[in-house]
Design an enzyme around this catalytic site. Structure first.
Site, mmCIF file in Angstrom:
data_model
loop_
_atom_site.group_PDB
_atom_site.id
_atom_site.type_symbol
_atom_site.label_atom_id
_atom_site.label_comp_id
_atom_site.label_asym_id
_atom_site.label_seq_id
_atom_site.Cartn_x
_atom_site.Cartn_y
_atom_site.Cartn_z
ATOM 1 N N GLU A 271 0.479 -1.044 -0.014
ATOM 2 C CA GLU A 271 -0.608 0.255 -0.498
ATOM 3 C C GLU A 271 0.959 1.355 0.131
ATOM 4 O O GLU A 271 0.499 2.024 0.584
ATOM 5 C CB GLU A 271 -0.829 -0.055 1.265
ATOM 6 N N PRO A 272 1.557 1.021 -0.924
ATOM 7 C CA PRO A 272 2.389 2.896 -0.859
ATOM 8 C C PRO A 272 1.729 4.117 -0.869
ATOM 9 O O PRO A 272 0.851 4.067 -2.141
ATOM 10 C CB PRO A 272 3.852 2.534 -2.023
ATOM 11 N N GLY A 273 2.112 5.057 -0.816
ATOM 12 C CA GLY A 273 1.191 6.605 -1.149
ATOM 13 C C GLY A 273 2.819 7.408 -1.258
ATOM 14 O O GLY A 273 2.719 7.596 -2.639
ATOM 15 N N ARG A 310 3.668 19.719 6.437
ATOM 16 C CA ARG A 310 5.056 18.993 6.905
ATOM 17 C C ARG A 310 5.543 19.642 6.907
ATOM 18 O O ARG A 310 6.165 19.122 8.355
ATOM 19 C CB ARG A 310 5.687 18.404 5.373
ATOM 20 N N TYR A 314 5.891 18.411 11.095
ATOM 21 C CA TYR A 314 6.241 17.273 11.592
ATOM 22 C C TYR A 314 8.205 17.244 11.344
ATOM 23 O O TYR A 314 9.032 17.027 11.303
ATOM 24 C CB TYR A 314 6.555 16.001 9.903
ATOM 25 N N CYS A 344 -1.158 33.452 10.140
ATOM 26 C CA CYS A 344 -0.478 34.127 11.695
ATOM 27 C C CYS A 344 0.239 33.303 12.708
ATOM 28 O O CYS A 344 -0.408 33.096 13.801
ATOM 29 C CB CYS A 344 -1.666 35.146 11.461
ATOM 30 N N GLU A 345 1.011 32.730 12.459
ATOM 31 C CA GLU A 345 1.624 31.785 13.989
ATOM 32 C C GLU A 345 3.073 31.672 13.317
ATOM 33 O O GLU A 345 3.223 31.605 11.680
ATOM 34 C CB GLU A 345 0.954 30.158 13.133
ATOM 35 N N TYR A 373 1.010 13.732 1.220
ATOM 36 C CA TYR A 373 1.024 14.670 2.437
ATOM 37 C C TYR A 373 0.951 16.012 2.208
ATOM 38 O O TYR A 373 1.141 17.143 3.097
ATOM 39 C CB TYR A 373 1.414 14.022 3.314
HETATM 40 N N1 LLP Z 1 -1.602 2.135 4.689
HETATM 41 C C1 LLP Z 1 -1.875 2.372 5.834
HETATM 42 C C2 LLP Z 1 -2.812 1.678 6.240
HETATM 43 C C3 LLP Z 1 -1.388 3.631 5.798
HETATM 44 O O1 LLP Z 1 -2.474 3.642 7.021
HETATM 45 C C4 LLP Z 1 -1.068 4.646 5.180
HETATM 46 C C5 LLP Z 1 -0.115 6.181 5.745
HETATM 47 C C6 LLP Z 1 -0.216 3.881 4.187
HETATM 48 C C7 LLP Z 1 -0.681 2.906 3.467
HETATM 49 C C8 LLP Z 1 0.906 4.963 3.149
HETATM 50 O O2 LLP Z 1 2.111 5.413 3.870
HETATM 51 P P1 LLP Z 1 3.250 5.666 2.924
HETATM 52 O O3 LLP Z 1 3.280 4.475 2.217
HETATM 53 O O4 LLP Z 1 2.371 7.250 2.606
HETATM 54 O O5 LLP Z 1 4.473 5.986 4.133
HETATM 55 N N2 LLP Z 1 1.036 13.053 6.927
HETATM 56 C C9 LLP Z 1 2.240 12.191 7.177
HETATM 57 C C10 LLP Z 1 2.198 10.464 6.706
HETATM 58 C C11 LLP Z 1 0.815 9.679 7.617
HETATM 59 C C12 LLP Z 1 0.591 8.382 7.483
HETATM 60 C C13 LLP Z 1 -0.414 7.720 7.438
HETATM 61 N N3 LLP Z 1 -0.822 6.410 6.945
HETATM 62 C C14 LLP Z 1 3.406 13.085 6.893
HETATM 63 O O6 LLP Z 1 3.019 13.544 6.165
HETATM 64 O O7 LLP Z 1 4.836 12.040 6.834
#
Ligand code: LLP
Length: 423
Positions: A271-273, A310, A314, A344-345, A373
Site C-alpha cells: 500500500e505505498p503512498g 509538513r 513534522y 499568523c503563526e 501529504y
Molecule cells: N496504509 C495504511 C494503512 C496507512 O495508514 C498509510 C499511511 C499508508 C498505507 C501509506 O503510507 P505511505 O506509503 O505513504 O508512507 N501525513 C504523514 C504520513 C501519514 C501516513 C498515514 N498512513 C506525513 O506527511 O508524513
C-alpha cells in the site's frame, strides 16, 4: 545546487509558465515520475503474485488516481470520501482495501454495497458492527484482519503505527480467535492478513520481521482449519529521499517481504503512498517580500502551513529551488534565510535557516517532494482558499483541480439564523 530539471524531471520554464497561468501557490504533479516509481516497484515485485494498492490518502487528486488506475494499481482507502474518489477514477472495486480504526456503520455499508476487495478489521468491536451491517444488507463480505505485529520502526513518532501501544490493528495474540469468529459467520470470508508499520520507513528490516510474524499467523490460522486466505498485505510506508535520507530501493523492499509471502503460498499486496507520489510533486510559490529582523533574513512567500503543513507539523525538510535562471540560481550569492508564509503563526514556515541563492520579490520557488501529504493536508485556516492542482505530462499540463474560490469558503454558511432548534 540541485537542479529542478535534472533532479526531478520538471522543466523550470514549464513550471514558470504554470505559475503565470494558474497563479501561486499551486501544486504540480508529474505523470511520468509517478509512472517511473510505479514501474520500478512493480518490476521489483515480479517474484511474487502481487498488486500495488496505492494509498489514496497521500494524494487523492483524480488526475493522479487516474494515472495509477491506468497502470493497474489497486487502492488503499480509509474513508468513504476516498471510496468515492477511487470509484470516480474507475478503480476495480475488488482491488480496493479499506483500512482505518474508526470506520462508521454508514461507511461500512457503503463499502459493502460497492463490493470492495476487503475491509480490514481493526478491532473486535468493529467486527461486531461489520457482522451486523453484513446481515442487514444481506450481502457476503470479504474481510482482512489488520494485525498489529508489534514491530518497531525508526520514523517520526506521529507516523509509527506497528508497535503494540499504537491504536492500529488487532493485537497479535487475538488474531487467531478473531479469524475463528470470522470463519464462523456465514456472510464473512477471511481473505487477507494485513499490517502497516508506519510511514517514511528507510530500513527494510522491520518489513522482514513483520512478514515473518504474519506467516506465523497464517500457519496458526490454517492449523485451526481456516483455508480461505488469499493474500498478505504488507502495508505502505516505503521511505523516500527528501534531503539526505537513504531511501530503500524497491529491490531491497521486495527482498524483505517476498520470502515470507511466497512461503505462505499467498499473493502479496502493498500500500505505498508517499513512494509513488512524493517526489513527483512540487509546490510553486512566489516571493512576496524580504525582511531583515532580529538578525535573521526572512523570505516571505505566498504559500504557508495551510497549503503545506509538513515542515511545520513534522519539522520535515523539503528542498526549495528558485526557478530563476533555469532553476540554478545562476550567479546569485548564497545566503541563509527562513522561508515563511503569510499565516499568523510563528510555526508557519517552509524552511528555517536554509542556504539558498538570493531570491527577490516576484520570483518563483519550487518546494520539492510535495506530491504526498501536501494538498490533502491543506486547510483553509486564515480563510485562505486551497491551491489548484496541475498535472504535467511531458511538455503539456492541465488544471486537474481549480483553485478554491473565496465564495467556496462561504458555502453552507449563513450570517443570520433562519431556523432555530430546541432540544
Ligand atoms: N496504509 C495504511 C494503512 C496507512 O495508514 C498509510 C499511511 C499508508 C498505507 C501509506 O503510507 P505511505 O506509503 O505513504 O508512507 N501525513 C504523514 C504520513 C501519514 C501516513 C498515514 N498512513 C506525513 O506527511 O508524513
Amino acid at each position: 545546487m540541485q537542479q529542478v530539471g535534472t533532479a526531478l524531471g520538471f522543466d523550470p520554464a514549464l513550471l514558470r509558465a504554470i505559475a503565470e497561468r494558474v497563479g501561486t501557490p499551486a501544486y504540480v504533479y508529474s505523470v511520468n515520475l509517478i509512472r517511473a516509481q510505479y514501474h520500478a516497484l512493480d518490476d521489483a515485485l515480479q517474484g511474487s503474485r502481487h498488486r500495488i494498492c496505492y494509498s489514496v490518502k497521500a494524494n487523492g487528486n483524480l488526475g493522479v488516481l487516474r494515472v495509477l488506475q491506468g497502470l493497474g494499481a489497486g487502492a488503499d482507502i480509509v474513508s468513504v470520501g476516498e471510496l468515492r474518489r477511487v470509484l470516480a477514477a474507475d478503480f476495480d472495486p475488488d482491488a480496493i482495501v479499506f483500512s482505518g480504526v474508526g470506520k462508521t456503520p454508514a461507511e461500512l455499508e457503503e463499502a459493502i454495497r460497492a463490493r470492495v476487495g476487503f475491509l480490514n478489521i481493526e478491532s473486535t468491536s468493529e467486527l461486531d458492527v461489520v457482522i451486523a451491517v453484513a446481515r442487514a444488507v444481506g450481502r457476503p463480505v470479504t474481510v482482512g484482519i489488520r494485525v498489529n505485529p508489534d514491530v518497531a520502526t525508526e520514523t517520526h513518532p506521529y507516523t509509527k503505527t506497528g508497535e503494540k501501544t499504537a491504536k492500529f490493528g488487532i493485537p497479535f495474540d487475538e488474531v487467531v480467535p478473531v479469524a475463528a469468529r470470522i470463519a464462523a459467520e456465514p456472510l464473512l470470508r477471511l481473505r487477507a492478513l494485513a499490517m502497516h508499520l508506519g510511514s517514511q520507513i528507510t530500513d527494510v528490516q522491520p518489513y522482514h520481521r513483520g512478514t515473518v510474524k504474519l506467516l506465523e499467523l497464517v500457519t496458526a490460522i490454517r492449523a485451526s482449519g481456516i483455508d480461505t486466505l488469499e493474500a498478505l498485505d504488507v502495508g505502505g510506508g516505503l521511505g523516500v529521499r527528501y534531503h539526505n535520507e537513504k531511501a530503500p530501493s524497491p529491490a531491497a523492499f521486495a527482498a524483505a517481504v517476498m520470502p515470507a509471502v511466497n512461503a505462505a503460498g499467498l499473493g502479496l499486496l502493498c500500500e505505498p503512498g508517499r513512494y509513488l507520489v512524493a517526489n513527483a510533486g512540487v509546490l510553486l510559490t512566489r516571493v512576496l517580500y524580504r525582511k531583515h529582523a532580529g538578525g535573521k533574513e526572512f523570505v516571505i512567500v505566498d504559500a504557508g502551513m495551510t497549503d503545506f503543513v509538513r515542515p511545520s507539523h513534522y519539522n520535515a525538510h523539503h528542498e526549495i529551488i528558485p526557478l530563476t535562471d533555469g532553476g540554478r540560481g545562476g550567479d546569485r550569492p548564497e545566503e541563509v534565510v527562513s522561508v515563511v508564509g503569510p499565516i499568523c503563526e510563528s510555526g508557519d514556515f517552509l524552511a528555517l535557516d536554509r542556504k539558498l541563492p538570493e531570491v527577490r520579490p516576484g520570483e518563483y520557488l519550487a518546494v520539492m517532494g510535495t506530491g504526498a501529504y501536501g494538498f490533502v493536508m491543506s486547510s483553509t485556516y486564515n480563510a485562505r482558499p486551497r491551491p489548484p492542482e496541475v498535472v504535467v505530462e511531458g511538455d503539456r499540463y492541465y488544471v486537474a483541480r481549480q483553485r478554491e474560490t473565496l465564495d467556496d469558503l462561504l458555502r453552507g454558511e449563513i450570517a443570520a439564523p433562519t431556523t432555530w432548534y430546541r432540544a
